[in-house]
Design an enzyme around this catalytic site. Structure first.
Site, PDB file in Angstrom:
ATOM      1  N   ARG A 141     -29.868 -26.048 -26.048  1.00 20.79           N
ATOM      2  CA  ARG A 141     -29.669 -27.058 -25.008  1.00 20.79           C
ATOM      3  C   ARG A 141     -30.085 -28.445 -25.473  1.00 20.79           C
ATOM      4  O   ARG A 141     -29.515 -29.439 -25.077  1.00 20.79           O
ATOM      5  CB  ARG A 141     -30.488 -26.637 -23.786  1.00 20.79           C
ATOM      6  CG  ARG A 141     -30.705 -27.701 -22.744  1.00 20.79           C
ATOM      7  CD  ARG A 141     -31.126 -27.099 -21.425  1.00 20.79           C
ATOM      8  NE  ARG A 141     -30.133 -26.160 -20.951  1.00 20.79           N
ATOM      9  CZ  ARG A 141     -30.395 -25.158 -20.111  1.00 20.79           C
ATOM     10  NH1 ARG A 141     -31.609 -24.962 -19.643  1.00 20.79           N
ATOM     11  NH2 ARG A 141     -29.431 -24.356 -19.730  1.00 20.79           N
ATOM     12  N   TYR A 142     -31.145 -28.501 -26.274  1.00 25.24           N
ATOM     13  CA  TYR A 142     -31.694 -29.781 -26.718  1.00 25.24           C
ATOM     14  C   TYR A 142     -31.206 -30.094 -28.131  1.00 25.24           C
ATOM     15  O   TYR A 142     -30.820 -29.194 -28.874  1.00 25.24           O
ATOM     16  CB  TYR A 142     -33.220 -29.716 -26.701  1.00 25.24           C
ATOM     17  CG  TYR A 142     -33.816 -29.590 -25.312  1.00 25.24           C
ATOM     18  CD1 TYR A 142     -33.829 -30.685 -24.447  1.00 25.24           C
ATOM     19  CD2 TYR A 142     -34.363 -28.397 -24.866  1.00 25.24           C
ATOM     20  CE1 TYR A 142     -34.384 -30.580 -23.187  1.00 25.24           C
ATOM     21  CE2 TYR A 142     -34.923 -28.285 -23.607  1.00 25.24           C
ATOM     22  CZ  TYR A 142     -34.932 -29.381 -22.767  1.00 25.24           C
ATOM     23  OH  TYR A 142     -35.492 -29.280 -21.510  1.00 25.24           O
ATOM     24  N   ARG A 149     -33.748 -28.344 -31.202  1.00 25.99           N
ATOM     25  CA  ARG A 149     -34.487 -27.080 -31.106  1.00 25.99           C
ATOM     26  C   ARG A 149     -33.707 -26.095 -30.247  1.00 25.99           C
ATOM     27  O   ARG A 149     -32.862 -26.493 -29.444  1.00 25.99           O
ATOM     28  CB  ARG A 149     -35.883 -27.305 -30.509  1.00 25.99           C
ATOM     29  CG  ARG A 149     -35.896 -27.968 -29.141  1.00 25.99           C
ATOM     30  CD  ARG A 149     -37.227 -28.701 -28.952  1.00 25.99           C
ATOM     31  NE  ARG A 149     -37.403 -29.232 -27.612  1.00 25.99           N
ATOM     32  CZ  ARG A 149     -36.846 -30.359 -27.176  1.00 25.99           C
ATOM     33  NH1 ARG A 149     -36.005 -31.037 -27.950  1.00 25.99           N
ATOM     34  NH2 ARG A 149     -37.099 -30.786 -25.958  1.00 25.99           N
ATOM     35  N   CYS A 169     -40.564  -6.422 -22.025  1.00 20.07           N
ATOM     36  CA  CYS A 169     -41.861  -7.040 -21.757  1.00 20.07           C
ATOM     37  C   CYS A 169     -42.837  -5.905 -21.495  1.00 20.07           C
ATOM     38  O   CYS A 169     -42.428  -4.797 -21.139  1.00 20.07           O
ATOM     39  CB  CYS A 169     -41.785  -7.936 -20.524  1.00 20.07           C
ATOM     40  SG  CYS A 169     -40.633  -9.305 -20.756  1.00 20.07           S
ATOM     41  N   CYS A 207     -42.803  -9.594 -14.709  1.00 17.95           N
ATOM     42  CA  CYS A 207     -43.236 -10.531 -13.674  1.00 17.95           C
ATOM     43  C   CYS A 207     -42.151 -10.618 -12.602  1.00 17.95           C
ATOM     44  O   CYS A 207     -40.966 -10.721 -12.916  1.00 17.95           O
ATOM     45  CB  CYS A 207     -43.457 -11.908 -14.282  1.00 17.95           C
ATOM     46  SG  CYS A 207     -44.397 -11.843 -15.816  1.00 17.95           S
ATOM     47  N   CYS A 247     -39.693 -13.734 -12.719  1.00 18.56           N
ATOM     48  CA  CYS A 247     -39.119 -14.095 -14.029  1.00 18.56           C
ATOM     49  C   CYS A 247     -37.756 -14.787 -13.915  1.00 18.56           C
ATOM     50  O   CYS A 247     -36.863 -14.323 -13.215  1.00 18.56           O
ATOM     51  CB  CYS A 247     -38.969 -12.841 -14.881  1.00 18.56           C
ATOM     52  SG  CYS A 247     -38.275 -13.198 -16.508  1.00 18.56           S
ATOM     53  N   ARG A 259     -35.629 -14.944 -16.253  1.00 17.71           N
ATOM     54  CA  ARG A 259     -34.600 -14.133 -16.933  1.00 17.71           C
ATOM     55  C   ARG A 259     -34.553 -12.715 -16.371  1.00 17.71           C
ATOM     56  O   ARG A 259     -34.266 -11.766 -17.080  1.00 17.71           O
ATOM     57  CB  ARG A 259     -34.853 -14.114 -18.441  1.00 17.71           C
ATOM     58  CG  ARG A 259     -34.772 -15.491 -19.030  1.00 17.71           C
ATOM     59  CD  ARG A 259     -34.490 -15.556 -20.516  1.00 17.71           C
ATOM     60  NE  ARG A 259     -34.709 -16.928 -20.921  1.00 17.71           N
ATOM     61  CZ  ARG A 259     -35.783 -17.348 -21.581  1.00 17.71           C
ATOM     62  NH1 ARG A 259     -36.696 -16.489 -21.985  1.00 17.71           N
ATOM     63  NH2 ARG A 259     -35.919 -18.630 -21.853  1.00 17.71           N
ATOM     64  N   ASP A 296     -38.827 -21.520 -10.818  1.00 16.99           N
ATOM     65  CA  ASP A 296     -37.375 -21.662 -10.865  1.00 16.99           C
ATOM     66  C   ASP A 296     -36.729 -21.074  -9.610  1.00 16.99           C
ATOM     67  O   ASP A 296     -37.287 -20.181  -8.975  1.00 16.99           O
ATOM     68  CB  ASP A 296     -36.816 -20.963 -12.114  1.00 16.99           C
ATOM     69  CG  ASP A 296     -37.173 -21.713 -13.386  1.00 16.99           C
ATOM     70  OD1 ASP A 296     -37.255 -22.955 -13.334  1.00 16.99           O
ATOM     71  OD2 ASP A 296     -37.380 -21.053 -14.423  1.00 16.99           O
ATOM     72  N   ASP A 314     -37.705 -27.255 -14.384  1.00 12.06           N
ATOM     73  CA  ASP A 314     -36.555 -26.951 -15.220  1.00 12.06           C
ATOM     74  C   ASP A 314     -35.352 -27.057 -14.278  1.00 12.06           C
ATOM     75  O   ASP A 314     -35.202 -26.242 -13.366  1.00 12.06           O
ATOM     76  CB  ASP A 314     -36.694 -25.555 -15.842  1.00 12.06           C
ATOM     77  CG  ASP A 314     -36.182 -25.529 -17.269  1.00 12.06           C
ATOM     78  OD1 ASP A 314     -35.267 -26.337 -17.581  1.00 12.06           O
ATOM     79  OD2 ASP A 314     -36.663 -24.708 -18.070  1.00 12.06           O
ATOM     80  N   LYS A 353     -35.951 -29.544 -18.854  1.00 10.09           N
ATOM     81  CA  LYS A 353     -37.240 -29.784 -18.216  1.00 10.09           C
ATOM     82  C   LYS A 353     -37.411 -31.257 -17.860  1.00 10.09           C
ATOM     83  O   LYS A 353     -37.242 -32.124 -18.705  1.00 10.09           O
ATOM     84  CB  LYS A 353     -38.356 -29.350 -19.160  1.00 10.09           C
ATOM     85  CG  LYS A 353     -38.333 -27.868 -19.464  1.00 10.09           C
ATOM     86  CD  LYS A 353     -39.388 -27.513 -20.485  1.00 10.09           C
ATOM     87  CE  LYS A 353     -39.309 -26.057 -20.863  1.00 10.09           C
ATOM     88  NZ  LYS A 353     -38.089 -25.740 -21.670  1.00 10.09           N
TER      89      LYS A 353
HETATM   90  C1  PLP Z   1     -38.156 -24.999 -22.719  1.00 12.45           C
HETATM   91  C2  PLP Z   1     -37.043 -24.980 -23.631  1.00 12.45           C
HETATM   92  C3  PLP Z   1     -37.171 -25.471 -24.928  1.00 12.45           C
HETATM   93  C4  PLP Z   1     -38.464 -26.064 -25.449  1.00 12.45           C
HETATM   94  O1  PLP Z   1     -38.778 -27.226 -24.774  1.00 12.45           O
HETATM   95  P1  PLP Z   1     -40.051 -28.100 -25.208  1.00 12.45           P
HETATM   96  O2  PLP Z   1     -40.144 -29.136 -24.160  1.00 12.45           O
HETATM   97  O3  PLP Z   1     -39.758 -28.624 -26.572  1.00 12.45           O
HETATM   98  O4  PLP Z   1     -41.219 -27.155 -25.220  1.00 12.45           O
HETATM   99  C5  PLP Z   1     -36.081 -25.430 -25.747  1.00 12.45           C
HETATM  100  N1  PLP Z   1     -34.895 -24.943 -25.317  1.00 12.45           N
HETATM  101  C6  PLP Z   1     -34.728 -24.476 -24.065  1.00 12.45           C
HETATM  102  C7  PLP Z   1     -33.399 -23.963 -23.642  1.00 12.45           C
HETATM  103  C8  PLP Z   1     -35.801 -24.472 -23.186  1.00 12.45           C
HETATM  104  O5  PLP Z   1     -35.644 -23.989 -21.934  1.00 12.45           O
HETATM  105  S1  SF4 Z   2     -41.898 -14.155 -17.279  1.00 13.62           S
HETATM  106 FE1  SF4 Z   2     -40.160 -12.748 -17.704  1.00 13.62          FE
HETATM  107  S2  SF4 Z   2     -39.922 -12.784 -19.917  1.00 13.62           S
HETATM  108 FE2  SF4 Z   2     -41.967 -13.608 -19.461  1.00 13.62          FE
HETATM  109  S3  SF4 Z   2     -43.346 -11.814 -19.574  1.00 13.62           S
HETATM  110 FE3  SF4 Z   2     -42.747 -12.064 -17.435  1.00 13.62          FE
HETATM  111  S4  SF4 Z   2     -40.968 -10.717 -17.216  1.00 13.62           S
HETATM  112 FE4  SF4 Z   2     -41.236 -11.033 -19.396  1.00 13.62          FE
END
Ligand code: PLP
Ligand code: SF4
Length: 381
Positions: free
Chosen positions: A92-93, A96, A105, A109, A112, A114, A272, A309, A316
Site C-alpha cells: 500500500r505504501y 514497504r 495464531c 482475538c 481481529c 483479518r 477497525d 487505519d 494509517k
Molecule cells: C501498517 C502497515 C504498514 C506499516 O506501516 P508503518 O506506519 O510503517 O508502521 C505497511 N503496510 C500496510 C499495508 C500496513 O497496514
Molecule cells: S489480532 Fe488477529 S492476527 Fe493478530 S494475534 Fe489476534 S487474531 Fe491473530
C-alpha cells in the site's frame, strides 16, 4: 521425547465449541454459530490471565454472541485485498509492504482485522510464500518488509529462518520487521534458540501486541527480555477496545509497564470497522481523551501515535488532541497538557518570508493546510 512447553500449550488449547462453552459457561449453540464464522482458540496460558467473567482479557478472547451481528462492520475494512498483488502481500505504501506468512495464531482475538483470513489455510498458504518473496525481489522500491499473518511465530524456527534468510538475501530490503502477538498469548514460544536465530538477520525490528497491563507477566517479561537481549528493538501496537483499555489510567499503566520490559509503545489503533466487533469499538473522542491522558502526564517514551487505519484502504492516519487554540501570522495560542494557555509569538519577518522566491512560497502554502485543519480536528476532550 517430551514436547517443548509451547507445543504443549498449543496442544492443550481450548478450541472446540464444547470445550469453550463448558469452560466459559456459554450457550453451546451460540458458540457453534460463532465458530462457523470466526476461528476460536485460546492457549491455557492466556486463559489463566482471566480473573473473572467479562474482564479485559475475557473480552478480547472469549467469543461473544454480539459477534453474530452482521449489521455493522466490513469483512475487509482496510480493503487490503485491493492492494494485494499476490495473495501473501499487501503493498500500500511506497517503500514497504506486509508479507503474510502464517494463517495461524496461538489465540484468536475477537476484534481481529483479518478475521476473514486468520485460521483459514486456503487464504494464507505456504505455497504463497515463494510468490511473496519473488514479488519483493522484483520490486526494488521495497526497503522494509513487515512479516505478519496470522502470527509468523506460529511457524517452526526452521520455516521462519528460511523466510528471513531469503528476504535478507534481497539486496534492496534494508530492514525486516515482524509483527507478533506471541509474547502476549504464548510467551513460552520465545526460546533462547529462537532469539539466537533472529540475531542473524539484523536489522530486525519486532512489534508486539499488548492491550492490557495484566498481560505483562513474569512469563511475557522473560520472552521480551530474550528478544531485547538479542538486540531487537521492540515496539508495541495496542488496539483501543471498549471495556479493555478505554480509560486513560489503564492505558497509562499499560504504556508504563511496557517500558519496564523494554518495549517502546509505537501505535494505539482506533479499532477497525470490522464485522463482528461492534461491541468492542469506542468513539474516536475516547481515543483522543486517552492520548491526552498520556502526553505530559507520563514519560514521552510512553506516548505512542494514535492512528486510524482508514476504512477503504487510506492507510494509517495520525490523530492528535487539539493543543492549538488559535493560529495566525502574529501568534499561536497553545494549550498545555494541564489545560493552561500559552502564547508563542510568530517571527516578525514572516511577511518577508512569504514574499520570497516562488518555490519557497509554494512550500509554505503547501504546509499551511496541514497546520490549520488541526484547529478543528478535535474538540477539547
Ligand atoms: C501498517 C502497515 C504498514 C506499516 O506501516 P508503518 O506506519 O510503517 O508502521 C505497511 N503496510 C500496510 C499495508 C500496513 O497496514
Ligand atoms: S489480532 Fe488477529 S492476527 Fe493478530 S494475534 Fe489476534 S487474531 Fe491473530
Amino acid at each position: 521425547m517430551s514436547l517443548p512447553e509451547w507445543r504443549n500449550q498449543l496442544k492443550g488449547s481450548l478450541r472446540t465449541a464444547a470445550e469453550i462453552a463448558r469452560t466459559f459457561d456459554l450457550d453451546l449453540d451460540e458458540v457453534k454459530r460463532i465458530a462457523r464464522q470466526f476461528k476460536i482458540q485460546i492457549t491455557p496460558y492466556y486463559a489463566s490471565l482471566i480473573k473473572r467473567k467479562g474482564d479485559p482479557i475475557w473480552r478480547q478472547i472469549v467469543p461473544d454472541p454480539a459477534e453474530l451481528d452482521t449489521e455493522s462492520g466490513a469483512m475487509d475494512p482496510l480493503a487490503e485485498d485491493e492492494d494485494s498483488p499476490v495473495p501473501s502481500i499487501v503493498h500500500r505504501y511506497p517503500d514497504r509492504c506486509l508479507f503474510l506468512v502464517s494463517h495461524m495464531c496461538a489465540s484468536y482475538c475477537r476484534f481481529c482485522t483479518r478475521k476473514r483470513k486468520v485460521g483459514d489455510s486456503s487464504k494464507i498458504h505456504p505455497r504463497h510464500i515463494e510468490e511473496g518473496i519473488d514479488y519483493i525481489g522484483a520490486h526494488p522500491e521495497i526497503r522494509d518488509v513487515i512479516v505478519s499473518g496470522g502470527d509468523p511465530l506460529m511457524l517452526s524456527d526452521w520455516r521462519l529462518e528460511s523466510i528471513l534468510s531469503k528476504l535478507r538475501a534481497i539486496p534492496h530490503v534494508e530492514i525486516l520487521r515482524i509483527g507478533t502477538r506471541i509474547p502476549c498469548v504464548l510467551p513460552q514460544r520465545v526460546t533462547p534458540e529462537l532469539a539466537a536465530m533472529f540475531k542473524k538477520y539484523h536489522p530486525l525490528f519486532i512489534n508486539v501486541h499488548f492491550n492490557h497491563p495484566d498481560e505483562i507477566t513474569e512469563e511475557s517479561g522473560r520472552a521480551l527480555g530474550l528478544l531485547a537481549d538479542a538486540g531487537i528493538p521492540l515496539g508495541n501496537q495496542t488496539v483501543l477496545l471498549k471495556g479493555v483499555n478505554d480509560d486513560p489510567e489503564t492505558m497509562k499503566r499499560l504504556m508504563q509497564k511496557l517500558l519496564t520490559v523494554r518495549v517502546r509503545p509505537y501505535y494505539i489503533y482506533q479499532a477497525d470497522y470490522v464485522q463482528g466487533s461492534e461491541h468492542l469499538r469506542t468513539s474516536v473522542g475516547k481515543g483522543l481523551e486517552v492520548l491526552q491522558g498520556l502526553r505530559g502526564w507520563t514519560s514521552g517514551l510512553a506516548v505512542p501515535y494514535f492512528v486510524i487505519d482508514a476504512p477503504g484502504g487510506g492507510g494509517k492516519i495520525p490523530l492528535i488532541p487539539n493543543y492549538v487554540e488559535s493560529y495566525d501570522d502574529k501568534r499561536v495560542v497553545l494549550r498545555n497538557y494541564a489545560g493552561e494557555t500559552f502564547v508563542y509569538p510568530q517571527p516578525k519577518d514572516r511577511e518577508k518570508e512569504r514574499d520570497g522566491e516562488k518555490g519557497r512560497r509554494d512550500r509554505i502554502r503547501r504546509r499551511r493546510p496541514s497546520i490549520e485543519p488541526c484547529l478543528d480536528v478535535a474538540p477539547p476532550v
